[in-house]
Every structure is written in structure tokens, then in C-alpha cells.
Write a protein that holds these residues in place. Structure first.
Motif, PDB file in Angstrom:
ATOM      1  N   UNK A  83       0.808  -1.224   0.000  1.00  0.00           N
ATOM      2  CA  UNK A  83       0.000   0.000   0.000  1.00  0.00           C
ATOM      3  C   UNK A  83       0.845   1.280   0.000  1.00  0.00           C
ATOM      4  N   UNK A  84       1.931   1.299   0.751  1.00  0.00           N
ATOM      5  CA  UNK A  84       2.671   2.540   0.944  1.00  0.00           C
ATOM      6  C   UNK A  84       3.791   2.778  -0.061  1.00  0.00           C
ATOM      7  N   UNK A  85       4.323   1.730  -0.678  1.00  0.00           N
ATOM      8  CA  UNK A  85       5.424   1.917  -1.620  1.00  0.00           C
ATOM      9  C   UNK A  85       5.016   2.718  -2.862  1.00  0.00           C
ATOM     10  N   UNK A  86       3.881   2.469  -3.489  1.00  0.00           N
ATOM     11  CA  UNK A  86       3.513   3.309  -4.649  1.00  0.00           C
ATOM     12  C   UNK A  86       3.281   4.775  -4.288  1.00  0.00           C
ATOM     13  N   UNK A  87       3.000   5.057  -3.017  1.00  0.00           N
ATOM     14  CA  UNK A  87       2.803   6.440  -2.580  1.00  0.00           C
ATOM     15  C   UNK A  87       4.105   7.117  -2.151  1.00  0.00           C
ATOM     16  N   UNK A  88       5.229   6.399  -2.282  1.00  0.00           N
ATOM     17  CA  UNK A  88       6.566   6.902  -1.919  1.00  0.00           C
ATOM     18  C   UNK A  88       6.647   7.274  -0.438  1.00  0.00           C
ATOM     19  N   UNK A  89       5.979   6.533   0.414  1.00  0.00           N
ATOM     20  CA  UNK A  89       5.993   6.819   1.843  1.00  0.00           C
ATOM     21  C   UNK A  89       6.985   5.963   2.617  1.00  0.00           C
ATOM     22  N   UNK A  90       7.630   5.007   1.965  1.00  0.00           N
ATOM     23  CA  UNK A  90       8.626   4.191   2.644  1.00  0.00           C
ATOM     24  C   UNK A  90       9.998   4.800   2.380  1.00  0.00           C
ATOM     25  N   UNK A  91      10.533   5.445   3.396  1.00  0.00           N
ATOM     26  CA  UNK A  91      11.870   6.042   3.325  1.00  0.00           C
ATOM     27  C   UNK A  91      12.646   5.627   4.569  1.00  0.00           C
TER      28      UNK A  91
END
Length: 110
Positions: A83-91
Motif C-alpha cells: 500500500x505505501x510503496x507506490x505512494x513513496x511513503x517508505x523512506x
């Protein structure tokens, strides 16, 4: 111990997820480029990390509840990554803050 299990599960699933050819994985953590170049090695390392995390869960909780708990961890981590990887929220920042929060909660509650 739970934090280590979650970290190994996250790292193992993320390395396997970053080797996918079906969708474009954004390069946020710089590990994605290595995973795309050496996908066979990345899948092997990811599978080993997932197995180690499962073994640690079995060691901590026992056979039945360890496998059940690990499957819950794996489903949660996998859902969050997808869910979060396509939104670029995993940093690095979000991962480190989340692990620090989980680590503090683990030692304050248990």
C-alpha cells in the motif's frame, strides 16, 4: 525480539518486492537498484531473511502460536509495503521512526 522479527520480515519481503518486473518500483532506499540488478540473489536473501524471522518467532512463542503470530506479522508488513510503496511513503526516515516507536513500546509494555 519482536522488533527484530518485524525488521527481518520487512527487509525480507521488501527485497523480494523490489525485484518485481511487473511494476516500476520507485527508488527511495537505494536498495532497489541492487535488487533490480541482482534479482536472483535478492530473492534468495529475502527468502532467507523471511525464514530466519519465522524461526525467531517460533523460538519466542512456540510452534503453534509462533507460526500464527509470524503469519500475522507477514500479512501486516506485506500489506503495508504494497500500500505505501507506490505512494513513496517508505523512506529511511519513516522506517527508522517506526522501528524506534515499536522498540520503545516493546520495552515499555513487556
Amino acid at each position: 525480539m519482536i522488533t527484530i522479527i518485524l525488521l527481518l520480515t520487512f527487509t525480507g519481503f521488501y527485497t523480494c518486492y523490489a525485484t518485481t518486473k511487473r511494476q516500476k518500483v520507485p527508488i527511495n532506499l537505494k536498495i532497489e537498484t541492487w535488487c533490480l540488478k541482482k534479482s536472483t540473489q535478492a530473492n534468495a536473501i529475502g527468502s532467507i531473511l523471511i525464514f530466519i524471522a519465522c524461526a525467531l518467532s517460533i523460538y519466542k512463542f512456540g510452534w503453534g502460536s509462533g507460526i500464527f503470530t509470524y503469519l500475522i506479522f507477514l500479512m501486516t508488513v506485506a500489506s503495508l509495503i504494497i500500500l505505501l510503496q507506490p505512494l513513496h511513503l517508505i523512506t529511511y526516515k519513516t522506517i527508522s521512526l517506526t522501528l524506534l516507536l515499536i522498540f520503545l513500546m516493546e520495552f515499555s509494555f513487556f
